[in-house]
Design a protein around this motif. Structure first.
Motif, PDB file in Angstrom:
ATOM      1  N   CYS A  49       7.528  68.145 -25.797  1.00 52.85           N
ATOM      2  CA  CYS A  49       6.634  67.021 -26.104  1.00 52.85           C
ATOM      3  C   CYS A  49       5.852  66.478 -24.913  1.00 52.85           C
ATOM      4  CB  CYS A  49       7.443  65.902 -26.757  1.00 52.85           C
ATOM      5  SG  CYS A  49       8.044  66.355 -28.395  1.00 52.85           S
ATOM      6  N   TYR A  50       5.915  67.155 -23.775  1.00 52.66           N
ATOM      7  CA  TYR A  50       5.106  66.715 -22.637  1.00 52.66           C
ATOM      8  C   TYR A  50       4.517  67.926 -21.932  1.00 52.66           C
ATOM      9  CZ  TYR A  50       8.867  67.983 -19.397  1.00 52.66           C
ATOM     10  OH  TYR A  50       9.814  68.668 -18.678  1.00 52.66           O
ATOM     11  N   GLU A  51       3.495  67.666 -21.130  1.00 54.26           N
ATOM     12  CA  GLU A  51       2.864  68.721 -20.334  1.00 54.26           C
ATOM     13  C   GLU A  51       2.465  68.150 -18.984  1.00 54.26           C
ATOM     14  OE1 GLU A  51      -0.358  69.910 -22.804  1.00 54.26           O
ATOM     15  OE2 GLU A  51      -1.384  67.994 -22.660  1.00 54.26           O
ATOM     16  N   TYR A  52       2.259  69.035 -18.034  1.00 49.97           N
ATOM     17  CA  TYR A  52       1.862  68.627 -16.690  1.00 49.97           C
ATOM     18  C   TYR A  52       0.349  68.676 -16.583  1.00 49.97           C
ATOM     19  CZ  TYR A  52       1.706  68.374 -11.626  1.00 49.97           C
ATOM     20  OH  TYR A  52       1.446  67.986 -10.330  1.00 49.97           O
ATOM     21  N   ASP A  53      -0.251  67.582 -16.142  1.00 47.75           N
ATOM     22  CA  ASP A  53      -1.701  67.501 -15.957  1.00 47.75           C
ATOM     23  C   ASP A  53      -1.999  67.791 -14.491  1.00 47.75           C
ATOM     24  OD1 ASP A  53      -4.379  66.863 -15.705  1.00 47.75           O
ATOM     25  OD2 ASP A  53      -4.226  64.987 -16.818  1.00 47.75           O
ATOM     26  N   GLU A  54      -2.577  68.962 -14.220  1.00 51.91           N
ATOM     27  CA  GLU A  54      -2.846  69.361 -12.835  1.00 51.91           C
ATOM     28  C   GLU A  54      -3.921  68.504 -12.170  1.00 51.91           C
ATOM     29  OE1 GLU A  54      -3.445  73.529 -12.386  1.00 51.91           O
ATOM     30  OE2 GLU A  54      -1.614  74.023 -13.470  1.00 51.91           O
ATOM     31  N   GLU A  55      -4.810  67.929 -12.962  1.00 54.59           N
ATOM     32  CA  GLU A  55      -5.867  67.094 -12.376  1.00 54.59           C
ATOM     33  C   GLU A  55      -5.306  65.793 -11.814  1.00 54.59           C
ATOM     34  OE1 GLU A  55      -9.109  66.491 -15.059  1.00 54.59           O
ATOM     35  OE2 GLU A  55      -9.344  68.637 -15.433  1.00 54.59           O
ATOM     36  N   THR A  56      -4.347  65.188 -12.511  1.00 53.62           N
ATOM     37  CA  THR A  56      -3.778  63.915 -12.063  1.00 53.62           C
ATOM     38  C   THR A  56      -2.417  64.092 -11.395  1.00 53.62           C
ATOM     39  OG1 THR A  56      -2.684  63.534 -14.183  1.00 53.62           O
ATOM     40  CG2 THR A  56      -4.926  62.661 -13.924  1.00 53.62           C
ATOM     41  N   ASN A  57      -1.865  65.315 -11.422  1.00 52.74           N
ATOM     42  CA  ASN A  57      -0.535  65.599 -10.879  1.00 52.74           C
ATOM     43  C   ASN A  57       0.540  64.732 -11.519  1.00 52.74           C
ATOM     44  OD1 ASN A  57      -1.431  67.610  -9.090  1.00 52.74           O
ATOM     45  ND2 ASN A  57      -1.998  66.065  -7.576  1.00 52.74           N
ATOM     46  N   GLU A  58       0.426  64.544 -12.832  1.00 47.96           N
ATOM     47  CA  GLU A  58       1.385  63.729 -13.577  1.00 47.96           C
ATOM     48  C   GLU A  58       1.751  64.428 -14.885  1.00 47.96           C
ATOM     49  OE1 GLU A  58      -0.009  59.236 -12.356  1.00 47.96           O
ATOM     50  OE2 GLU A  58      -0.820  60.113 -14.165  1.00 47.96           O
ATOM     51  N   TYR A  59       2.922  64.048 -15.401  1.00 50.18           N
ATOM     52  CA  TYR A  59       3.304  64.501 -16.721  1.00 50.18           C
ATOM     53  C   TYR A  59       2.697  63.547 -17.740  1.00 50.18           C
ATOM     54  CZ  TYR A  59       6.730  67.494 -14.467  1.00 50.18           C
ATOM     55  OH  TYR A  59       7.330  68.444 -13.705  1.00 50.18           O
ATOM     56  N   LYS A  60       2.316  64.098 -18.891  1.00 53.22           N
ATOM     57  CA  LYS A  60       1.765  63.250 -19.955  1.00 53.22           C
ATOM     58  C   LYS A  60       2.269  63.773 -21.291  1.00 53.22           C
ATOM     59  CE  LYS A  60      -2.527  65.763 -20.572  1.00 53.22           C
ATOM     60  NZ  LYS A  60      -3.966  65.679 -20.673  1.00 53.22           N
ATOM     61  N   PRO A  61       2.427  62.880 -22.275  1.00 54.37           N
ATOM     62  CA  PRO A  61       2.848  63.327 -23.600  1.00 54.37           C
ATOM     63  C   PRO A  61       1.790  64.244 -24.209  1.00 54.37           C
ATOM     64  CG  PRO A  61       3.021  60.944 -23.400  1.00 54.37           C
ATOM     65  CD  PRO A  61       2.287  61.432 -22.205  1.00 54.37           C
ATOM     66  N   LYS A  62       2.262  65.248 -24.948  1.00 52.98           N
ATOM     67  CA  LYS A  62       1.320  66.125 -25.658  1.00 52.98           C
ATOM     68  C   LYS A  62       0.705  65.355 -26.811  1.00 52.98           C
ATOM     69  CE  LYS A  62       3.422  70.581 -24.718  1.00 52.98           C
ATOM     70  NZ  LYS A  62       4.115  71.759 -25.318  1.00 52.98           N
ATOM     71  N   VAL A  63      -0.542  65.659 -27.113  1.00 53.98           N
ATOM     72  CA  VAL A  63      -1.222  65.047 -28.233  1.00 53.98           C
ATOM     73  C   VAL A  63      -0.734  65.731 -29.499  1.00 53.98           C
ATOM     74  CG1 VAL A  63      -3.469  64.636 -29.309  1.00 53.98           C
ATOM     75  CG2 VAL A  63      -3.228  64.526 -26.818  1.00 53.98           C
ATOM     76  N   LYS A  64      -0.262  64.939 -30.449  1.00 57.14           N
ATOM     77  CA  LYS A  64       0.227  65.498 -31.714  1.00 57.14           C
ATOM     78  C   LYS A  64      -0.935  65.953 -32.571  1.00 57.14           C
ATOM     79  CE  LYS A  64       4.416  62.783 -31.983  1.00 57.14           C
ATOM     80  NZ  LYS A  64       5.216  61.884 -32.815  1.00 57.14           N
ATOM     81  N   GLU A  65      -0.754  67.145 -33.146  1.00 59.69           N
ATOM     82  CA  GLU A  65      -1.767  67.651 -34.062  1.00 59.69           C
ATOM     83  C   GLU A  65      -1.415  67.243 -35.473  1.00 59.69           C
ATOM     84  OE1 GLU A  65      -2.151  71.832 -33.536  1.00 59.69           O
ATOM     85  OE2 GLU A  65      -2.227  71.668 -31.367  1.00 59.69           O
ATOM     86  N   ASP A  66      -2.391  66.752 -36.222  1.00 57.62           N
ATOM     87  CA  ASP A  66      -2.134  66.335 -37.624  1.00 57.62           C
ATOM     88  C   ASP A  66      -2.287  67.475 -38.581  1.00 57.62           C
ATOM     89  OD1 ASP A  66      -1.557  63.746 -36.885  1.00 57.62           O
ATOM     90  OD2 ASP A  66      -3.659  63.142 -37.002  1.00 57.62           O
TER      91      ASP A  66
END
Length: 66
Positions: A49-66
């Motif tokens: 449920c999370y991924e690493y954002d290389e641009e911000t160097n932070e982990y962020k929750p994955k966007v849920k697909e409907d």
């Protein structure tokens, strides 16, 4: 006999996935299925449920697909 037992279990705020139940936080943290979980904005997420954002160097929750 009846006795009170304190147990700990991690629950993902993204999908609801749960770890096993442990009688101490140390055992929960030492468990192999919990080591990759992360806390983001005071919420707990499993590896699905999370991924690493290389641009911000932070982990962020994955966007849920409907």
């Amino acid at each position: 006999m009846i006795r009170e037992v304190t147990m700990y279990q991690a629950v993902c705020d993204g999908c609801g996935r749960k770890t096993g139940r442990y009688n101490s936080m140390e055992k929960l943290n030492a468990n192999g299925d919990f080591w990759a979980w992360v806390e983001i904005d005071r919420k707990l997420y499993c590896p699905d449920c999370y991924e690493y954002d290389e641009e911000t160097n932070e982990y962020k929750p994955k966007v849920k697909e409907d």
